[in-house]
Design a protein around this motif. Sequence first.
Motif, mmCIF file in Angstrom:
data_model
loop_
_atom_site.group_PDB
_atom_site.id
_atom_site.type_symbol
_atom_site.label_atom_id
_atom_site.label_comp_id
_atom_site.label_asym_id
_atom_site.label_seq_id
_atom_site.Cartn_x
_atom_site.Cartn_y
_atom_site.Cartn_z
ATOM 1 N N VAL A 50 0.822 -1.203 0.195
ATOM 2 C CA VAL A 50 -0.076 -0.045 -0.087
ATOM 3 C C VAL A 50 0.885 1.193 0.071
ATOM 4 C CG1 VAL A 50 -1.965 -1.113 1.104
ATOM 5 C CG2 VAL A 50 -0.335 -0.161 2.568
ATOM 6 N N ASP A 51 0.280 2.294 -0.358
ATOM 7 C CA ASP A 51 0.989 3.446 -0.362
ATOM 8 C C ASP A 51 0.830 4.260 0.972
ATOM 9 O OD1 ASP A 51 -1.323 4.925 -0.281
ATOM 10 O OD2 ASP A 51 -1.484 5.607 -2.579
ATOM 11 N N GLU A 52 1.598 5.597 1.042
ATOM 12 C CA GLU A 52 1.664 6.401 2.434
ATOM 13 C C GLU A 52 0.210 6.453 2.938
ATOM 14 O OE1 GLU A 52 2.953 7.196 -0.555
ATOM 15 O OE2 GLU A 52 2.135 9.226 -0.939
ATOM 16 N N ASN A 53 -0.725 6.565 2.211
ATOM 17 C CA ASN A 53 -2.177 6.558 2.658
ATOM 18 C C ASN A 53 -2.904 5.373 2.790
ATOM 19 O OD1 ASN A 53 -2.001 9.527 2.242
ATOM 20 N ND2 ASN A 53 -2.165 9.312 0.102
ATOM 21 N N GLY A 54 -2.248 4.285 2.639
ATOM 22 C CA GLY A 54 -2.684 2.780 2.996
ATOM 23 C C GLY A 54 -3.521 2.369 1.977
ATOM 24 N N ASN A 55 -3.463 3.021 0.726
ATOM 25 C CA ASN A 55 -4.460 2.578 -0.485
ATOM 26 C C ASN A 55 -3.388 1.791 -1.386
ATOM 27 O OD1 ASN A 55 -6.343 4.146 0.266
ATOM 28 N ND2 ASN A 55 -5.590 6.124 -0.688
ATOM 29 N N GLN A 56 -3.978 0.787 -1.828
ATOM 30 C CA GLN A 56 -3.468 -0.017 -3.265
ATOM 31 C C GLN A 56 -2.788 0.918 -4.225
ATOM 32 O OE1 GLN A 56 -6.359 -3.052 -4.129
ATOM 33 N NE2 GLN A 56 -4.714 -4.457 -3.544
ATOM 34 N N PHE A 57 -1.729 0.461 -4.858
ATOM 35 C CA PHE A 57 -0.998 1.104 -5.766
ATOM 36 C C PHE A 57 -2.024 0.935 -7.293
ATOM 37 C CE2 PHE A 57 2.689 -0.120 -3.286
ATOM 38 C CZ PHE A 57 2.917 1.107 -2.986
ATOM 39 N N GLU A 58 -2.316 2.047 -7.925
ATOM 40 C CA GLU A 58 -3.003 2.023 -9.043
ATOM 41 C C GLU A 58 -2.534 2.639 -10.085
ATOM 42 O OE1 GLU A 58 -7.502 3.729 -8.597
ATOM 43 O OE2 GLU A 58 -6.264 5.317 -9.657
ATOM 44 N N PHE A 59 -2.832 1.949 -11.250
ATOM 45 C CA PHE A 59 -2.700 2.719 -12.676
ATOM 46 C C PHE A 59 -3.952 2.858 -13.352
ATOM 47 C CE2 PHE A 59 -3.859 -0.189 -16.003
ATOM 48 C CZ PHE A 59 -3.673 -1.298 -15.002
ATOM 49 N N GLU A 60 -3.609 4.018 -14.296
ATOM 50 C CA GLU A 60 -4.707 4.329 -15.214
ATOM 51 C C GLU A 60 -4.204 4.267 -16.699
ATOM 52 O OE1 GLU A 60 -7.072 7.461 -12.782
ATOM 53 O OE2 GLU A 60 -6.626 8.025 -14.810
ATOM 54 N N ALA A 61 -5.122 3.789 -17.688
ATOM 55 C CA ALA A 61 -4.874 3.796 -19.184
ATOM 56 C C ALA A 61 -6.054 4.103 -19.655
ATOM 57 C CB ALA A 61 -4.382 2.244 -19.127
ATOM 58 N N HIS A 62 -5.848 4.354 -21.048
ATOM 59 C CA HIS A 62 -6.934 4.440 -22.042
ATOM 60 C C HIS A 62 -7.779 5.766 -21.238
ATOM 61 C CE1 HIS A 62 -6.099 1.273 -24.625
ATOM 62 N NE2 HIS A 62 -5.641 0.549 -23.734
ATOM 63 N N GLU A 63 -7.118 6.670 -20.899
ATOM 64 C CA GLU A 63 -7.583 8.093 -20.520
ATOM 65 C C GLU A 63 -8.637 7.576 -19.213
ATOM 66 O OE1 GLU A 63 -9.993 9.440 -24.000
ATOM 67 O OE2 GLU A 63 -8.172 10.160 -24.788
ATOM 68 N N GLY A 64 -8.088 6.656 -18.412
ATOM 69 C CA GLY A 64 -8.782 6.471 -17.045
ATOM 70 C C GLY A 64 -9.932 5.244 -17.154
ATOM 71 N N TYR A 65 -10.594 4.911 -18.517
ATOM 72 C CA TYR A 65 -11.335 4.053 -18.797
ATOM 73 C C TYR A 65 -10.766 2.634 -18.326
ATOM 74 C CZ TYR A 65 -14.111 7.529 -20.915
ATOM 75 O OH TYR A 65 -14.740 8.800 -21.076
ATOM 76 N N VAL A 66 -9.405 2.202 -18.070
ATOM 77 C CA VAL A 66 -9.000 1.092 -17.650
ATOM 78 C C VAL A 66 -8.023 1.536 -16.414
ATOM 79 C CG1 VAL A 66 -7.487 -0.729 -18.275
ATOM 80 C CG2 VAL A 66 -8.873 0.105 -19.804
ATOM 81 N N LYS A 67 -8.312 0.628 -15.408
ATOM 82 C CA LYS A 67 -7.393 0.877 -14.005
ATOM 83 C C LYS A 67 -7.215 -0.485 -13.407
ATOM 84 C CE LYS A 67 -9.740 5.294 -12.758
ATOM 85 N NZ LYS A 67 -10.407 5.970 -11.563
#
Length: 245
Positions: free
Chosen positions: A95-112
């Motif tokens: 998790v990141d410093e805020n306790g959230n899972q690492f996230e990616f975005e692709a295709h203008e945010g329509y894929v995460k």
Amino acid sequence: MIDFNRKPNVSEKLNGRIDKALEIEQSFQSARNYLGGSRIGVECERALQYEFTKTSVDLDKDFSGRIIRVFARGHWVEEYMVEILKKSGFGLVSVDENGNQFEFEAHEGYVKGHCDGVFVSGPDEFGPYPRLWENKGLMQKYFLPIVKHGLEIKSPVYYGQCQYYMKKFNLTENPALFSVVNMNTMEIYWEELPFNSGFFDMLDAKAARIIAACWAGELLPRMSQKADFFKCKQCNWHDRCFSKR
Ligand code: SF4
């Protein structure tokens, strides 16, 4: 003879109450408004369109309390794996410093997508690092075929998830480490997955095709024209899909 006067037993009454609470809670959770990177490996592009557009599933396929509990079990086993891997000398960041899972975005945010973790350090014999980590908890009947035949053959969806995430989290240099826990016996199987650029390109083109078709209001072809095909019979949108041309 059917006993119409039979009263529900304590299991039926209690579980009914639990299931109802879970189902109500689930109904208040916002549905995701993107195509999950963990799902792009799903074989049927039309099914992924239904998923992406949050199309209601067939009446008999709605999430039951039992299925909600099955998903919760996957989260518990993942937390347990993080704990025992850290005890075993690995630097695993989940998790990141805020306790959230690492996230990616692709295709203008329509894929995460959200990864289970990244090995940033550990014993030399399992390096070099960093390495993507993905984990699943599966029943024995799904676990054993993966052990015997490997992830790519027995679970293209999980294999695709790892490939897509390696690229999107910039972790293509070292093979990913994929673990699957046998939920019957708690055995753990590991597989190293080198980056497969051809597989990633195929998945990324598929994601683009699904998003474009949804925006254009087009339905992509079915994976099978036979309503009794076993994979279609298991599909959440079977009735809807085969009621359309
Ligand atoms: S019923 Fe079959 S073809 Fe239709 S969306 Fe589901 S998996 Fe795809």
